[in-house]
Design a protein around this motif. Structure first.
Motif, PDB file in Angstrom:
ATOM      1  N   TYR A  65       0.679  -1.159   0.005  1.00  0.00           N
ATOM      2  CA  TYR A  65       0.153   0.202   0.099  1.00  0.00           C
ATOM      3  C   TYR A  65       0.853   1.336  -0.040  1.00  0.00           C
ATOM      4  CZ  TYR A  65      -3.086  -3.671   0.942  1.00  0.00           C
ATOM      5  OH  TYR A  65      -3.815  -5.026   0.981  1.00  0.00           O
ATOM      6  N   VAL A  66       2.021   1.163   0.178  1.00  0.00           N
ATOM      7  CA  VAL A  66       3.108   2.392   0.119  1.00  0.00           C
ATOM      8  C   VAL A  66       3.968   2.098  -1.226  1.00  0.00           C
ATOM      9  CG1 VAL A  66       4.787   3.825   0.840  1.00  0.00           C
ATOM     10  CG2 VAL A  66       2.921   2.804   2.275  1.00  0.00           C
ATOM     11  N   MET A  67       4.760   0.993  -1.010  1.00  0.00           N
ATOM     12  CA  MET A  67       5.800   0.779  -2.350  1.00  0.00           C
ATOM     13  C   MET A  67       4.897   0.694  -3.563  1.00  0.00           C
ATOM     14  SD  MET A  67       9.165   0.195  -1.827  1.00  0.00           S
ATOM     15  CE  MET A  67      10.020  -1.143  -1.183  1.00  0.00           C
ATOM     16  N   THR A  68       3.776  -0.035  -3.709  1.00  0.00           N
ATOM     17  CA  THR A  68       3.206  -0.523  -5.049  1.00  0.00           C
ATOM     18  C   THR A  68       2.664   0.962  -5.562  1.00  0.00           C
ATOM     19  OG1 THR A  68       2.614  -2.918  -4.313  1.00  0.00           O
ATOM     20  CG2 THR A  68       1.431  -1.829  -6.145  1.00  0.00           C
ATOM     21  N   PRO A  69       1.704   1.513  -4.969  1.00  0.00           N
ATOM     22  CA  PRO A  69       1.468   2.678  -5.554  1.00  0.00           C
ATOM     23  C   PRO A  69       2.564   3.844  -6.031  1.00  0.00           C
ATOM     24  CG  PRO A  69       0.763   2.492  -3.388  1.00  0.00           C
ATOM     25  CD  PRO A  69       1.154   1.457  -3.794  1.00  0.00           C
ATOM     26  N   MET A  70       3.465   3.789  -5.147  1.00  0.00           N
ATOM     27  CA  MET A  70       4.838   4.589  -5.482  1.00  0.00           C
ATOM     28  C   MET A  70       5.221   4.272  -6.938  1.00  0.00           C
ATOM     29  SD  MET A  70       8.238   4.288  -5.481  1.00  0.00           S
ATOM     30  CE  MET A  70       8.680   2.957  -4.241  1.00  0.00           C
ATOM     31  N   GLN A  71       5.667   2.918  -6.914  1.00  0.00           N
ATOM     32  CA  GLN A  71       6.131   2.055  -8.249  1.00  0.00           C
ATOM     33  C   GLN A  71       5.240   2.517  -9.134  1.00  0.00           C
ATOM     34  OE1 GLN A  71       6.522  -1.910  -6.877  1.00  0.00           O
ATOM     35  NE2 GLN A  71       8.828  -1.734  -7.008  1.00  0.00           N
ATOM     36  N   LYS A  72       3.841   2.508  -9.293  1.00  0.00           N
ATOM     37  CA  LYS A  72       2.772   3.000 -10.399  1.00  0.00           C
ATOM     38  C   LYS A  72       3.197   4.450 -10.728  1.00  0.00           C
ATOM     39  CE  LYS A  72      -0.631   2.574 -12.892  1.00  0.00           C
ATOM     40  NZ  LYS A  72      -0.750   1.933 -14.131  1.00  0.00           N
ATOM     41  N   ILE A  73       3.441   5.063  -9.775  1.00  0.00           N
ATOM     42  CA  ILE A  73       3.422   6.568 -10.175  1.00  0.00           C
ATOM     43  C   ILE A  73       4.785   6.783 -10.854  1.00  0.00           C
ATOM     44  CG2 ILE A  73       3.634   9.075  -9.098  1.00  0.00           C
ATOM     45  CD1 ILE A  73       1.920   8.162  -6.747  1.00  0.00           C
ATOM     46  N   ASP A 126      -1.115   5.909 -18.044  1.00  0.00           N
ATOM     47  CA  ASP A 126      -2.603   5.272 -17.341  1.00  0.00           C
ATOM     48  C   ASP A 126      -2.914   6.309 -16.340  1.00  0.00           C
ATOM     49  OD1 ASP A 126      -4.308   3.875 -16.234  1.00  0.00           O
ATOM     50  OD2 ASP A 126      -3.166   2.560 -15.186  1.00  0.00           O
ATOM     51  N   PRO A 127      -3.457   7.438 -16.836  1.00  0.00           N
ATOM     52  CA  PRO A 127      -3.625   8.630 -15.685  1.00  0.00           C
ATOM     53  C   PRO A 127      -4.696   8.041 -14.694  1.00  0.00           C
ATOM     54  CG  PRO A 127      -4.088   9.252 -17.935  1.00  0.00           C
ATOM     55  CD  PRO A 127      -3.770   7.795 -18.130  1.00  0.00           C
ATOM     56  N   LYS A 128      -5.639   7.110 -15.027  1.00  0.00           N
ATOM     57  CA  LYS A 128      -6.524   6.787 -13.997  1.00  0.00           C
ATOM     58  C   LYS A 128      -5.879   5.914 -12.777  1.00  0.00           C
ATOM     59  CE  LYS A 128     -10.907   5.477 -12.225  1.00  0.00           C
ATOM     60  NZ  LYS A 128     -10.578   5.043 -10.952  1.00  0.00           N
ATOM     61  N   GLY A 129      -4.967   5.069 -13.224  1.00  0.00           N
ATOM     62  CA  GLY A 129      -4.108   4.233 -12.549  1.00  0.00           C
ATOM     63  C   GLY A 129      -3.439   4.966 -11.790  1.00  0.00           C
ATOM     64  N   VAL A 130      -2.736   6.090 -12.075  1.00  0.00           N
ATOM     65  CA  VAL A 130      -1.997   6.841 -11.227  1.00  0.00           C
ATOM     66  C   VAL A 130      -2.611   7.637 -10.345  1.00  0.00           C
ATOM     67  CG1 VAL A 130      -0.533   8.864 -11.333  1.00  0.00           C
ATOM     68  CG2 VAL A 130       0.062   7.176 -13.098  1.00  0.00           C
ATOM     69  N   ALA A 131      -3.931   8.243 -10.539  1.00  0.00           N
ATOM     70  CA  ALA A 131      -4.774   8.893  -9.814  1.00  0.00           C
ATOM     71  C   ALA A 131      -5.231   8.005  -8.736  1.00  0.00           C
ATOM     72  CB  ALA A 131      -6.085   9.542 -10.349  1.00  0.00           C
ATOM     73  N   ASP A 132      -5.474   6.816  -8.957  1.00  0.00           N
ATOM     74  CA  ASP A 132      -5.971   5.709  -8.010  1.00  0.00           C
ATOM     75  C   ASP A 132      -4.661   5.378  -7.046  1.00  0.00           C
ATOM     76  OD1 ASP A 132      -8.434   5.501  -9.006  1.00  0.00           O
ATOM     77  OD2 ASP A 132      -7.845   3.583 -10.046  1.00  0.00           O
ATOM     78  N   ALA A 133      -3.460   5.550  -7.582  1.00  0.00           N
ATOM     79  CA  ALA A 133      -2.271   5.020  -6.951  1.00  0.00           C
ATOM     80  C   ALA A 133      -2.025   6.202  -5.891  1.00  0.00           C
ATOM     81  CB  ALA A 133      -1.170   5.094  -7.758  1.00  0.00           C
ATOM     82  N   GLU A 179      -2.705   8.433  -0.188  1.00  0.00           N
ATOM     83  CA  GLU A 179      -3.263   9.314   0.854  1.00  0.00           C
ATOM     84  C   GLU A 179      -4.033   8.441   2.053  1.00  0.00           C
ATOM     85  OE1 GLU A 179      -3.658  12.639   1.571  1.00  0.00           O
ATOM     86  OE2 GLU A 179      -2.027  12.840  -0.341  1.00  0.00           O
ATOM     87  N   VAL A 180      -4.570   7.525   1.580  1.00  0.00           N
ATOM     88  CA  VAL A 180      -5.373   6.471   2.591  1.00  0.00           C
ATOM     89  C   VAL A 180      -4.231   5.932   3.478  1.00  0.00           C
ATOM     90  CG1 VAL A 180      -6.770   4.634   3.029  1.00  0.00           C
ATOM     91  CG2 VAL A 180      -7.396   6.278   1.349  1.00  0.00           C
ATOM     92  N   ALA A 181      -3.067   5.444   2.811  1.00  0.00           N
ATOM     93  CA  ALA A 181      -2.125   4.661   3.543  1.00  0.00           C
ATOM     94  C   ALA A 181      -1.213   5.628   4.521  1.00  0.00           C
ATOM     95  CB  ALA A 181      -1.150   4.046   2.673  1.00  0.00           C
ATOM     96  N   TYR A 182      -1.121   6.856   3.947  1.00  0.00           N
ATOM     97  CA  TYR A 182      -0.350   7.730   5.094  1.00  0.00           C
ATOM     98  C   TYR A 182      -1.324   8.241   6.140  1.00  0.00           C
ATOM     99  CZ  TYR A 182       2.901   9.377   1.019  1.00  0.00           C
ATOM    100  OH  TYR A 182       3.744   9.235   0.116  1.00  0.00           O
ATOM    101  N   GLY A 183      -2.623   8.322   5.819  1.00  0.00           N
ATOM    102  CA  GLY A 183      -3.453   8.598   7.208  1.00  0.00           C
ATOM    103  C   GLY A 183      -3.470   7.633   7.992  1.00  0.00           C
ATOM    104  N   TRP A 184      -3.718   6.351   7.471  1.00  0.00           N
ATOM    105  CA  TRP A 184      -3.807   5.131   8.468  1.00  0.00           C
ATOM    106  C   TRP A 184      -2.334   4.875   9.237  1.00  0.00           C
ATOM    107  CZ3 TRP A 184      -0.798   0.660   9.080  1.00  0.00           C
ATOM    108  CH2 TRP A 184      -1.296  -0.557   9.823  1.00  0.00           C
ATOM    109  N   LEU A 185      -1.298   4.987   8.663  1.00  0.00           N
ATOM    110  CA  LEU A 185       0.125   5.083   9.271  1.00  0.00           C
ATOM    111  C   LEU A 185       0.290   6.260  10.521  1.00  0.00           C
ATOM    112  CD1 LEU A 185       2.542   3.458   9.000  1.00  0.00           C
ATOM    113  CD2 LEU A 185       3.260   5.111   7.337  1.00  0.00           C
ATOM    114  N   SER A 216      10.274   2.525   0.990  1.00  0.00           N
ATOM    115  CA  SER A 216       8.885   2.777   0.596  1.00  0.00           C
ATOM    116  C   SER A 216       8.575   4.294   0.941  1.00  0.00           C
ATOM    117  CB  SER A 216       7.961   1.809   1.163  1.00  0.00           C
ATOM    118  OG  SER A 216       7.743   1.604   2.262  1.00  0.00           O
ATOM    119  N   LEU A 217       8.854   4.872   1.987  1.00  0.00           N
ATOM    120  CA  LEU A 217       8.491   6.115   2.593  1.00  0.00           C
ATOM    121  C   LEU A 217       9.340   7.099   1.788  1.00  0.00           C
ATOM    122  CD1 LEU A 217       7.250   5.810   6.138  1.00  0.00           C
ATOM    123  CD2 LEU A 217       5.736   6.136   4.352  1.00  0.00           C
ATOM    124  N   PHE A 218      10.519   6.606   1.880  1.00  0.00           N
ATOM    125  CA  PHE A 218      11.518   7.691   1.291  1.00  0.00           C
ATOM    126  C   PHE A 218      11.343   7.966  -0.345  1.00  0.00           C
ATOM    127  CE2 PHE A 218      15.623   7.935  -1.189  1.00  0.00           C
ATOM    128  CZ  PHE A 218      16.256   8.922  -0.479  1.00  0.00           C
TER     129      PHE A 218
END
Ligand SMILES: N[C@@H](CCC(=O)N[C@@H](CS)C(=O)NCC(=O)O)C(=O)O
Length: 217
Positions: A102-110, A122-129, A134-140, A165-167
């Motif tokens: 939920y951090v590394m995978t969306p980061m890699q997508k962007i 893939d703009p939709k995929g990037v927006a989803d990532a 955002e959700v992952a940061y908030g949970w963390l 991943s956070l870096f």
């Protein structure tokens, strides 16, 4: 036991394993993935062709978390990256999954999207990532309240996953200034000697970061 690490200093998942190796001063030699022959060798060890792969004597071990588990079983050191207590170990593994998925995978997508040709983006995929980050940061932010490290007071495999991943996630999608726990945790990771060393070794490659590496860290 001889350990050979097939990877690259700028690769986030290679860094995750490097942190584990450096934490316990585990001796290993590099097989730098810097050109076609090295990548062909990687493919012969692990047809999925993702780095890192650790070769222990003649046995290739793939997947960063499995490599760290392998190190903990076969050459443990004073830093217990997998806690002895099974419930604590479960918490560490669960956080390790969180950072990878939920951090590394969306980061890699962007980041990966920027490497594509204009018509293949893939703009939709990037927006989803970005939304997932955002959700992952908030949970963390809530999860880290009162914690020094991800799983509590001890540095574990969860922190090996968290550091790269956070870096890179903060470079790809900055962590909001209001998320004080996440930002201070990232800063603590950056001065942990094992990760600080990995970051320094990767510094010469920053020019290859496709979004442009910020002038900090
Ligand atoms: N699940 C794997 C992920 C490894 C991974 O995504 N490695 C990236 C580098 S950080 C890679 O090899 N990318 C090359 C590619 O996608 O072709 C692990 O935990 O080791």
């Amino acid at each position: 036991m001889t350990l050979v690490l097939h990877g690259h200093p700028f690769s986030s998942y290679t860094q995750k394993v490097l942190i584990a190796l450096y934490e316990n001063a585990t001796p290993f030699t590099w097989r730098l993935l810097d050109g076609p022959p090295a990548f062909e060798e990687l493919a012969s060890l692990w047809p999925i062709r993702l780095m890192p792969v650790l070769v222990d004597d003649d046995t290739p071990i793939a997947e960063s978390s499995i490599i760290i588990e392998h190190l903990a079983l076969n050459c443990p050191g004073s830093v217990r990256l997998i806690p002895a207590d099974p419930l604590m170990a479960l918490k560490v593994r669960s956080l390790d999954r969180f950072f990878d998925l939920y951090v590394m995978t969306p980061m890699q997508k962007i980041v990966g999207d920027r490497l594509r040709q204009a018509g293949e983006r893939d703009p939709k995929g990037v927006a989803d990532a970005r939304a997932r980050l955002e959700v992952a940061y908030g949970w963390l932010e809530k999860e880290l309240a009162g914690c020094v490290w991800a799983a509590g007071e001890h540095f574990t495999m969860a922190d090996c996953a968290a550091a790269p991943s956070l870096f890179y996630a903060d470079w790809a999608h900055p962590i909001d200034a209001r998320l004080a726990n996440v930002r201070s945790y990232r800063a603590r990771l950056l001065i942990r000697p094992s990760f600080a060393r990995a970051v320094e070794e990767a510094r010469p490659f920053r020019k290859f970061f496709p979004l442009g590496a910020p002038d900090r860290d």
